[in-house]
Design a protein around this motif. Structure first.
Motif, mmCIF file in Angstrom:
data_model
loop_
_atom_site.group_PDB
_atom_site.id
_atom_site.type_symbol
_atom_site.label_atom_id
_atom_site.label_comp_id
_atom_site.label_asym_id
_atom_site.label_seq_id
_atom_site.Cartn_x
_atom_site.Cartn_y
_atom_site.Cartn_z
ATOM 1 N N SER A 81 45.310 37.871 48.017
ATOM 2 C CA SER A 81 45.490 39.120 47.270
ATOM 3 C C SER A 81 44.769 40.273 47.965
ATOM 4 O O SER A 81 45.266 41.405 47.968
ATOM 5 C CB SER A 81 45.001 38.965 45.829
ATOM 6 N N SER A 82 43.632 40.005 48.574
ATOM 7 C CA SER A 82 42.911 41.048 49.304
ATOM 8 C C SER A 82 43.616 41.422 50.596
ATOM 9 O O SER A 82 43.643 42.594 50.978
ATOM 10 C CB SER A 82 41.481 40.587 49.611
ATOM 11 N N VAL A 83 44.188 40.455 51.281
ATOM 12 C CA VAL A 83 44.926 40.741 52.516
ATOM 13 C C VAL A 83 46.153 41.596 52.208
ATOM 14 O O VAL A 83 46.499 42.507 52.973
ATOM 15 C CB VAL A 83 45.310 39.426 53.239
ATOM 16 N N LYS A 84 46.802 41.352 51.083
ATOM 17 C CA LYS A 84 47.943 42.188 50.686
ATOM 18 C C LYS A 84 47.494 43.627 50.463
ATOM 19 O O LYS A 84 48.209 44.564 50.814
ATOM 20 C CB LYS A 84 48.585 41.646 49.411
ATOM 21 N N LYS A 85 46.307 43.806 49.888
ATOM 22 C CA LYS A 85 45.789 45.160 49.678
ATOM 23 C C LYS A 85 45.510 45.845 51.009
ATOM 24 O O LYS A 85 45.737 47.043 51.160
ATOM 25 C CB LYS A 85 44.515 45.130 48.842
#
Length: 121
Positions: free
Chosen positions: A25-29
């Motif tokens: 989820s952080s990599v998507k951000k």
């Protein structure tokens, strides 16, 4: 011995699930160029240079820290044989204590590694 293996297996499963969810989820951000709140918190709290920080490396470390916090608290709470209310209150205290202490250690580590802002005179 059986309980130790069960607790370690529970810890590893929770750790891996939380890590994978948090990391991706952080990599998507990062890919969408959105702000990551924990990175911003560390930059402001420890006066880090946003130019020197490598976002992917920080996201990996933050994901590991979050997974460790959640899995260790979950493991400790499930080992206690007390009522649900007491488990909830002890877990709440443990979560806040671990969040504060581990992020404080990580922030000081980043400052010591040279990610702090340079004094401009």
């Amino acid at each position: 011995m059986e309980y130790i293996i069960y607790d370690l297996l529970f810890f590893l499963i929770v750790f891996l699930v939380v890590f994978v969810i948090n990391y991706f989820s952080s990599v998507k951000k990062i890919k969408k160029r959105k702000k990551i709140e924990l990175v911003d918190y560390l930059v402001i709290r420890f006066k880090l240079s946003s130019r020197k920080i490598k976002a992917r490396k920080m996201v990996l470390t933050i994901s590991l820290i979050n997974a460790f916090i959640i899995s260790s608290v979950a493991t400790c709470i499930t080992m206690l044989d007390i009522s649900f209310i007491w488990q909830f209150m002890i877990g709440f205290v443990l979560v806040f204590g671990l969040i504060y202490s581990l992020y404080e250690i990580y922030g000081r580590y980043l400052v010591r590694k040279g990610y702090g802002k340079e004094d401009v005179k």
